[in-house]
Design a protein around this motif. Structure first.
Motif, PDB file in Angstrom:
ATOM      1  N   VAL A 148       0.797  -1.483  -0.092  1.00 13.99           N
ATOM      2  CA  VAL A 148      -0.173   0.086   0.051  1.00 13.99           C
ATOM      3  C   VAL A 148       0.469   1.264   0.295  1.00 13.99           C
ATOM      4  CG1 VAL A 148      -0.053   0.421   1.997  1.00 13.99           C
ATOM      5  CG2 VAL A 148      -1.961   0.924   0.975  1.00 13.99           C
ATOM      6  N   PHE A 149       2.024   1.198   0.301  1.00 16.70           N
ATOM      7  CA  PHE A 149       2.718   1.987  -0.061  1.00 16.70           C
ATOM      8  C   PHE A 149       3.812   2.306  -0.676  1.00 16.70           C
ATOM      9  CE2 PHE A 149       1.842   0.753   4.727  1.00 16.70           C
ATOM     10  CZ  PHE A 149       1.446   2.620   4.386  1.00 16.70           C
ATOM     11  N   GLN A 174      -5.521   2.332  -1.026  1.00 17.91           N
ATOM     12  CA  GLN A 174      -4.012   2.606  -1.754  1.00 17.91           C
ATOM     13  C   GLN A 174      -4.035   3.187  -3.136  1.00 17.91           C
ATOM     14  OE1 GLN A 174      -3.131  -2.332  -2.679  1.00 17.91           O
ATOM     15  NE2 GLN A 174      -5.313  -2.184  -3.197  1.00 17.91           N
ATOM     16  N   PHE A 175      -2.498   3.285  -3.394  1.00 14.04           N
ATOM     17  CA  PHE A 175      -2.473   4.161  -4.526  1.00 14.04           C
ATOM     18  C   PHE A 175      -2.578   5.427  -4.398  1.00 14.04           C
ATOM     19  CE2 PHE A 175      -5.202   0.396  -6.195  1.00 14.04           C
ATOM     20  CZ  PHE A 175      -3.736  -0.689  -7.150  1.00 14.04           C
ATOM     21  N   GLN A 176      -1.968   6.276  -3.140  1.00 17.16           N
ATOM     22  CA  GLN A 176      -2.178   7.542  -2.723  1.00 17.16           C
ATOM     23  C   GLN A 176      -0.565   7.261  -3.212  1.00 17.16           C
ATOM     24  OE1 GLN A 176      -3.986   8.732   1.334  1.00 17.16           O
ATOM     25  NE2 GLN A 176      -4.222   6.190   2.132  1.00 17.16           N
ATOM     26  N   LYS A 191      -7.100  13.530  -7.280  1.00 15.29           N
ATOM     27  CA  LYS A 191      -6.618  13.182  -6.043  1.00 15.29           C
ATOM     28  C   LYS A 191      -5.228  13.423  -5.865  1.00 15.29           C
ATOM     29  CE  LYS A 191      -7.845  12.229  -2.454  1.00 15.29           C
ATOM     30  NZ  LYS A 191      -8.235  12.775  -1.256  1.00 15.29           N
ATOM     31  N   LEU A 192      -4.343  14.440  -6.348  1.00 18.77           N
ATOM     32  CA  LEU A 192      -2.993  14.588  -5.760  1.00 18.77           C
ATOM     33  C   LEU A 192      -2.587  13.427  -4.818  1.00 18.77           C
ATOM     34  CD1 LEU A 192      -2.792  18.811  -5.171  1.00 18.77           C
ATOM     35  CD2 LEU A 192      -3.168  17.634  -8.241  1.00 18.77           C
ATOM     36  N   ALA A 193      -1.325  13.086  -6.133  1.00 16.06           N
ATOM     37  CA  ALA A 193      -0.158  12.327  -5.001  1.00 16.06           C
ATOM     38  C   ALA A 193       1.092  12.678  -4.220  1.00 16.06           C
ATOM     39  CB  ALA A 193       0.479  11.989  -6.386  1.00 16.06           C
ATOM     40  N   ASN A 194       0.636  11.429  -3.041  1.00 13.74           N
ATOM     41  CA  ASN A 194       1.302  12.045  -2.070  1.00 13.74           C
ATOM     42  C   ASN A 194       2.801  10.533  -1.903  1.00 13.74           C
ATOM     43  OD1 ASN A 194       3.203  12.245   0.467  1.00 13.74           O
ATOM     44  ND2 ASN A 194       1.045  11.789   1.591  1.00 13.74           N
ATOM     45  N   VAL A 249      -6.937  17.286  -2.025  1.00 10.90           N
ATOM     46  CA  VAL A 249      -5.640  17.584  -1.968  1.00 10.90           C
ATOM     47  C   VAL A 249      -5.237  16.326  -1.003  1.00 10.90           C
ATOM     48  CG1 VAL A 249      -5.494  19.903  -0.661  1.00 10.90           C
ATOM     49  CG2 VAL A 249      -6.480  18.373   0.317  1.00 10.90           C
ATOM     50  N   PRO A 250      -4.429  15.651  -0.838  1.00 11.47           N
ATOM     51  CA  PRO A 250      -3.378  14.131  -0.418  1.00 11.47           C
ATOM     52  C   PRO A 250      -3.660  13.998   0.856  1.00 11.47           C
ATOM     53  CG  PRO A 250      -1.859  15.293  -0.886  1.00 11.47           C
ATOM     54  CD  PRO A 250      -2.657  16.370  -1.709  1.00 11.47           C
TER      55      PRO A 250
END
Length: 1022
Positions: free
Chosen positions: A607-608, A658-660, A686-689, A750-751
């Motif tokens: 997940v990370f 997932q996929f953040q 959704k912006l990525a972090n 915002v993420p």
């Protein structure tokens, strides 16, 4: 001479054998250590089914042979074997069976003796859980454990499980507890629908002792262990339970004349010059009251029209237990049936389950186990959801009939008639779910090193969830008094035609584990250690499709709907999730006096993003059994055992989306280009972090365990937790005016970031007493206080200090404080009030003292709808063949906000209707009524503490009375056990909440009510 000697010897041998086999009558007495008789004690001739039961004085009489051996047993005492040896009088003294310290408790990846346990672990036996008539296992937890906070939020069959946390909420993120069944973390199917008859024990890991589960253990761990086979001939057990369920509480609603009067009052408040009879005249209200015109002026009780007084449920279980020293087996079959409360209802839940647990010793060092479990869950519902149906029941006007005298159904409220919403008239939803769990285990004792062994398992879980909802139109009717006609109104379906939605979700979960163990006793030193590797892969595939405009409701298949392209929809998704882990534990004790344990887990999670996928979660614990010191034993007689322990460690939580670490896009948008050509578009939602990482919990426990005066046991725990790196959005501090907004949906653009921090702390206490004697009994009470404190959460800048969530507990309400009712114009003139306020309105506190009521006067409540205080008591009493058990559960420091959906849009709770302020009742304890409560100055327009209820309660959660047939009777009917019993669940509740069950959490009070169950049962063994 030789022949004569042989004859003599044969004669003597025959006489001796005859003497040994001679039948005689033994009379005896069975006593305890205080020389008190033990009534109901069992006396059985070893190796036979012949036996008897001691009478009220502990005396017994039994016909035996000279060489027989008697087995004397009784609950709470150590079993004894006594050889007859020709005696006709016997006195047998049974010793107390004080086995608490030697009991083995299931912990993560193994078991430990209670005496040497250094973590905070609670346990309940399956034999206790099965005494509850609740078919949902999670509903049997409340009141039995310290540390468990369990609330049953509703009672709909198939969806009636409790929400449970360990030591309350500890994070603004996901608070789900990890469930481990037979050693498999996160086994598909969970624990709710496990057959209670199959449960051996349930353990709860509450502190850093859960660190062996690493990235999934921050919210605590529940370990479920199922039954295994034993040695001996097969024992067949069958149980049947017939239950009768009814709501714990339904609100009493206003009747028709009261509601008609209320409508007049509402019209008066909106138009004072029109007087108090603008909607109904006094004569019309009297017609509602006297029932002279049931068509035009009915007085409908919608609860009676829609609901039965009780519903049926039943449970059955058949299991076989037995085996040899080399092969042991436990096989079980079970069924559950639950009916809904609706009259002629479509709601049904049926379950069929099996379990097969087989253990085989291939050699003296090699052992194999195969555990198989399957379950079929069939849920059937009406198209109307339970929430919608009960919303309609509570809103429906008592001034409208449910059914006309000619049998036609009325339109009810907004073309929703509660009397038919629960039926299949508008179609049905079928939701079958198939679950399979298989575990293959093997262990091998390595012969070249004493105490060294290797074991492992491979598990596979499968779940197939199908959902099909076919909504069909149906006809309701309005009555036209002027023409004496019944006008048809078509409702249901989609645009007057049938519609269908269908979905399928398939889940596959594979877990593999291999472990190297070392356990050895070196004189007074005991070492127990292991290191393991584990990996898990979870796959989920979802498919959905829909069709509208069916030409006929007789063909409920996707292929039979409308032919236009716009009549069809479809969707689909899938994901894979993987984990890899290295786990280790080292436990050491010296003479079971000095105790220490170190454990750690290195976890990797998909997940990370790369670089942040692995986390390390260590813990350490230690204990000191001061009672094992010689000087303590010689000088302190009060304590039989006294242990002080402490634990500290870090645990993780990877239960996030997932996929953040990627930008997330959606194909929802469309563009018109050129000559009106519709072109698919894409939206950034959704912006990525790329820096997201673990949520971490740092836990510390300090505990004391004691056994004193031989019969008392005590546990005291102080705990604290620091939760940090909680994923949260900055949606409050980043305003929409920044342009950083999600063009599709409410989820912020915002993420999530690891910015959240929450601390929590509290204490637990458990005190128990056990007594064995003529009347055997055990009592235990537990209490838990757990309070959270938000250290950091994203909030809007400039928020007033007393309105901030930071510094307060999780999930509180922001409300105006109600301080009474304006009863006179003088009251209005004397105190600040809202514009438009009038007599009969609530007095809202001017909290900041600025002389007016504004949003700045809203204040945080001290707690929300998750209790800070929970407690329970269990009791077990036995006398002879009778036994009684009881569980009491309670909660405190908890509140629930409920504002009924009342006004011209719906009926009123009678508690409000009968006690409302009005021009003719200026002493009313409730505010005046309004057009719509949700937009009233006294309700939803200014949410306030008047509607905040103290949801504390004390509840008799479970009680059971049983009778076991004596052994003497059983031997005559060739059975090894027969027990009949009656039990009840949620039998009564003491609470200040009037209109709904205090465990509910719906803000309008509109939910399928919790259930009271009265149950009769039978258990037989062969």
């Amino acid at each position: 001479m030789t022949i004569r000697l042989r004859l003599v010897w044969l004669l003597l041998l025959g006489v001796t054998n005859a003497a040994l086999a001679q039948s005689l009558t033994v009379r005896g007495k069975i006593t305890d250590a205080l020389n008190q008789g033990i009534p109901g004690a069992n006396v059985l001739v070893k190796g036979t089914t012949r036996g008897t039961t001691a009478n009220a004085a502990g005396d017994f009489t039994l016909n035996v042979n000279n060489n027989d051996v008697l087995v004397v047993s009784y609950l709470g005492y150590t079993t004894q074997e006594v050889a007859v040896n020709g005696r006709t009088q016997l006195t047998v003294t049974l010793a107390d069976d004080n086995k608490t310290l030697n009991e083995v408790v299931v912990v993560g990846y193994g078991t430990q003796k209670k005496a040497t346990l250094t973590g905070s672990v609670s346990e309940v036996k399956g034999a206790d859980l099965v005494k509850s008539p609740q078919p949902n296992l999670s509903n049997s937890f409340a009141g039995r454990f310290s540390g468990i906070v369990a609330n049953n939020r509703g009672g709909e069959p198939g969806y009636d499980g409790s929400n449970y946390t360990i030591r309350g909420f500890g994070t603004t993120g996901n608070n789900d507890v990890l469930v481990v069944v037979d050693g498999i973390p996160g086994q598909v199917g969970g624990l709710d629908r496990l057959d209670p008859n199959d449960i051996e024990s349930v353990s709860v890991l509450k502190d850093a002792s859960a660190a062996v589960y690493g990235n999934r253990a921050a919210n605590g761990v529940i370990l479920v262990t199922t039954k295994r086979g034993g040695t001996g001939k097969p024992v067949i057990s069958y149980s049947y339970n017939q239950g009768f369920t009814s709501p714990t509480r339904l609100p009493k609603l206003a009747d028709a004349p009261t509601y008609a009067t209320i409508l007049n009052e509402i019209d008066y408040y909106n138009n004072p010059s029109g007087g108090l009879n603008q909607h109904y005249s006094a004569d019309e209200i009297e017609k509602f009251r006297n029932g002279s015109d049931p068509i035009s002026y009915p007085n409908t009780d919608w609860q009676k029209a829609a609901l039965k007084s009780f519903a049926l449920q039943n449970q059955q279980n058949l299991n076989i237990n037995g085996g040899t020293e080399n092969v042991k087996y436990y096989v079980s079959l079970g069924t559950i049936y639950q009916d809904g409360l609706y009259r002629n209802g479509a709601t049904k839940y049926k379950q069929y389950n099996f379990r097969s647990n087989v253990d085989a010793n291939i050699t003296k060092d090699f052992r194999v186990s195969l555990l198989l479990n399957g379950r079929q869950e069939n849920r059937n519902f009406p198209i109307s959801s339970a929430g919608n149906t009960f919303r309609s029941i509570y809103r429906a006007f008592p001034t409208v009939p449910a059914q006309f005298p000619n049998g036609l159904y009325s339109t009810g409220v907004e073309n929703s008639n509660p009397a038919v919403l629960g039926t299949d008239i508008g179609g049905t939803t079928v939701n079958p779910t198939s679950i399979f769990n298989g575990i293959l285990r093997a262990s091998y004792n390595l012969p070249f090193v004493q105490g060294l062994s290797v074991d492992g398992f491979f598990s596979i879980d499968k779940s197939f969830n199908f959902n099909k909802s076919f909504s069909i139109p149906y006809t309701l009717y309005n009555y036209d008094r002027t023409t004496n006609a019944y006008n048809a109104v078509l409702t249901g379906g989609s645009a007057g035609l049938a519609s269908l939605t269908q979905s399928q979700t398939n889940i596959s979960n594979l877990t593999q584990n291999i472990r190297l163990n070392y356990q050895r006793q070196f004189d007074a030193h005991n070492v127990n250690a292991f290191v393991a590797y584990e990996q898990n892969q979870r796959n989920e595939v979802t498919f959905g499709a829909g069709r509208i405009n069916f030409p006929t409701p007789t063909t409920p298949e996707l292929s039979q709907g409308g032919a236009a392209a716009t009549d069809r929809t479809n969707s689909g998704s899938s994901y894979n999730f993987t984990r890899r882990s290295v786990i280790g534990r080292l436990a050491y004790n010296y003479k079971e006096k000095y105790l220490a344990e170190v454990q750690a887990r290195l976890d990797g999670s998909s997940v990370f993003p790369e670089g942040n996928q692995y986390g390390f979660f260590p813990s350490i614990s230690a204990g000191y059994r001061i009672s094992e010191e010689d000087w303590f034993k010689n000088s302190v007689r009060f304590f039989d055992d006294l242990k002080i322990r402490v634990s500290h460690g870090t645990l993780g939580n990877d239960n996030v989306g997932q996929f953040q670490y990627y930008n997330n896009y959606s194909f929802n948008n469309q563009y018109v280009l050129g000559s009106n050509v519709i072109t698919p578009g894409i939206d950034l939602i959704k912006l990525a972090n790329p820096n997201i990482t673990w949520e971490v919990a740092r836990k510390t426990d300090i505990g004391l365990n004691a056994v004193f005066l031989k019969h008392f046991n005590l546990e005291l725990i102080y705990f604290q937790q620091q939760r940090y790196n909680i994923l949260a959005n900055r949606n409050a501090s980043v305003p929409n005016t920044s342009g950083i907004v999600n063009p599709y949906g409410s989820d912020p653009l915002v993420p999530s970031e690891n910015i959240g921090r929450v601390n929590s702390s509290g204490f637990e206490g458990t005190l128990g007493y056990t007594h064995a004697g003529t009347i055997r009994y055990s009592l235990s009470g537990n209490v838990t206080y757990a309070k959270s404190k938000i250290i950091n959460i994203d909030e809007a800048p400039g928020l007033l200090p007393y309105q901030r969530q930071t510094g307060g507990p999780l999930y509180t309400y922001l409300l105006y404080r109600s301080r009474g009712i304006f009863r006179t114009q003088a009251d209005l003139d004397a105190y600040p009030h809202l514009p438009g306020a009038r007599t009969g309105d609530l007095i809202l506190e001017d909290y900041n003292g600025d002389g007016k009521i504004t949003a700045d006067d809203q204040v945080r409540t001290p707690y929300g709808n998750v209790p800070l205080l929970t407690y329970g008591m269990t009791a077990n009493v036995g006398y002879g063949p009778f036994d009684l058990s009881m569980v009491i559960a309670g909660q405190g420091l908890v509140s629930q906000y409920v504002l009924p959906e009342s006004g011209q849009v719906g009926n009123f709770y009678n508690s409000w209707a009968a006690n409302r302020w009005s021009p003719t009742n200026t002493d009313g304890s409730y505010p005046r009524v309004d057009t719509r409560a949700s937009s009233s100055i006294n309700g939803g327009l200014y949410n306030n503490t008047f509607w905040l209820n103290n949801a504390s309660f004390v509840r008799l959660k479970n009680i059971e009375l049983g009778y076991t047939l004596p052994k003497a009777t059983l031997s005559k009917i060739k059975m090894s056990g027969v027990r009949v019993y009656a039990n009840a669940f949620n039998l009564f509740t003491i609470t200040g909440v009037k209109d709904y069950d205090p465990e509910g959490n719906n803000g309008s009070g509109q939910f399928y009510p919790q259930q009271r169950i009265i149950n009769l049962g039978l258990n037989v063994k062969f």
